[in-house]
Design a protein around this motif. Structure first.
Motif, PDB file in Angstrom:
ATOM      1  N   GLY A   1     -34.652  19.126 -21.145  1.00 11.38           N
ATOM      2  CA  GLY A   1     -33.514  19.791 -21.770  1.00 11.38           C
ATOM      3  C   GLY A   1     -32.242  19.716 -20.944  1.00 11.38           C
ATOM      4  O   GLY A   1     -31.263  20.377 -21.249  1.00 11.38           O
ATOM      5  N   THR A   2     -32.238  18.878 -19.904  1.00 14.31           N
ATOM      6  CA  THR A   2     -31.067  18.715 -19.051  1.00 14.31           C
ATOM      7  C   THR A   2     -30.159  17.646 -19.638  1.00 14.31           C
ATOM      8  O   THR A   2     -30.625  16.571 -20.022  1.00 14.31           O
ATOM      9  CB  THR A   2     -31.491  18.295 -17.631  1.00 14.31           C
ATOM     10  OG1 THR A   2     -32.396  19.270 -17.113  1.00 14.31           O
ATOM     11  CG2 THR A   2     -30.290  18.179 -16.706  1.00 14.31           C
ATOM     12  N   GLU A   3     -28.857  17.934 -19.703  1.00 13.32           N
ATOM     13  CA  GLU A   3     -27.906  16.962 -20.227  1.00 13.32           C
ATOM     14  C   GLU A   3     -27.685  15.848 -19.217  1.00 13.32           C
ATOM     15  O   GLU A   3     -27.464  16.099 -18.038  1.00 13.32           O
ATOM     16  CB  GLU A   3     -26.584  17.650 -20.561  1.00 13.32           C
ATOM     17  CG  GLU A   3     -25.623  16.762 -21.305  1.00 13.32           C
ATOM     18  CD  GLU A   3     -24.395  17.503 -21.807  1.00 13.32           C
ATOM     19  OE1 GLU A   3     -23.284  17.060 -21.469  1.00 13.32           O
ATOM     20  OE2 GLU A   3     -24.559  18.522 -22.504  1.00 13.32           O
ATOM     21  N   GLN A   4     -27.768  14.619 -19.692  1.00 14.16           N
ATOM     22  CA  GLN A   4     -27.587  13.430 -18.870  1.00 14.16           C
ATOM     23  C   GLN A   4     -26.531  12.545 -19.509  1.00 14.16           C
ATOM     24  O   GLN A   4     -26.294  12.628 -20.715  1.00 14.16           O
ATOM     25  CB  GLN A   4     -28.899  12.637 -18.773  1.00 14.16           C
ATOM     26  CG  GLN A   4     -30.086  13.423 -18.284  1.00 14.16           C
ATOM     27  CD  GLN A   4     -30.049  13.686 -16.796  1.00 14.16           C
ATOM     28  OE1 GLN A   4     -29.354  13.018 -16.032  1.00 14.16           O
ATOM     29  NE2 GLN A   4     -30.809  14.664 -16.349  1.00 14.16           N
ATOM     30  N   VAL A   5     -25.919  11.674 -18.708  1.00 16.15           N
ATOM     31  CA  VAL A   5     -24.934  10.718 -19.205  1.00 16.15           C
ATOM     32  C   VAL A   5     -25.330   9.337 -18.699  1.00 16.15           C
ATOM     33  O   VAL A   5     -25.637   9.162 -17.516  1.00 16.15           O
ATOM     34  CB  VAL A   5     -23.509  11.073 -18.717  1.00 16.15           C
ATOM     35  CG1 VAL A   5     -22.515   9.993 -19.128  1.00 16.15           C
ATOM     36  CG2 VAL A   5     -23.085  12.422 -19.267  1.00 16.15           C
TER      37      VAL A   5
END
Length: 88
Positions: A70-74
């Motif tokens: 659930g961690t936002e990554q780019v």
């Protein structure tokens, strides 16, 4: 009384700036550039954008997604421009 309000406002402003800096540091820590063999852990794609290009060709693109935790990554990568669709 005015002095204490000004001090309170300054402390609040400083605290907000620290939170913003922390969020920026976290965002840059979760950013990576794709290379062949990069392990991708994508649960949900949030957005995909590409650099503007005047014609058909290879452009830079950016995908923002959530991983399995659930961690936002780019992820930054190269792709053929959407303007190439239909070109032969």
């Amino acid at each position: 009384m005015n002095h204490s309000k000004a001090l309170y406002a300054a402390c609040l402003f400083a605290a907000l700036n620290l939170c913003t800096l922390s969020a920026r540091a976290q965002a840059s820590a979760n950013e990576q550039t794709y290379t062949y063999g990069t392990h991708l852990d994508i649960r949900k794609v949030l957005s995909i954008t590409e650099d503007a290009g005047p014609s058909c060709g290879v452009v830079g693109a950016r995908m923002t997604y959530l991983d399995s935790h659930g961690t936002e990554q780019v992820l930054n990568y190269q792709k053929v421009s959407d303007t190439c669709i239909g070109d032969n």
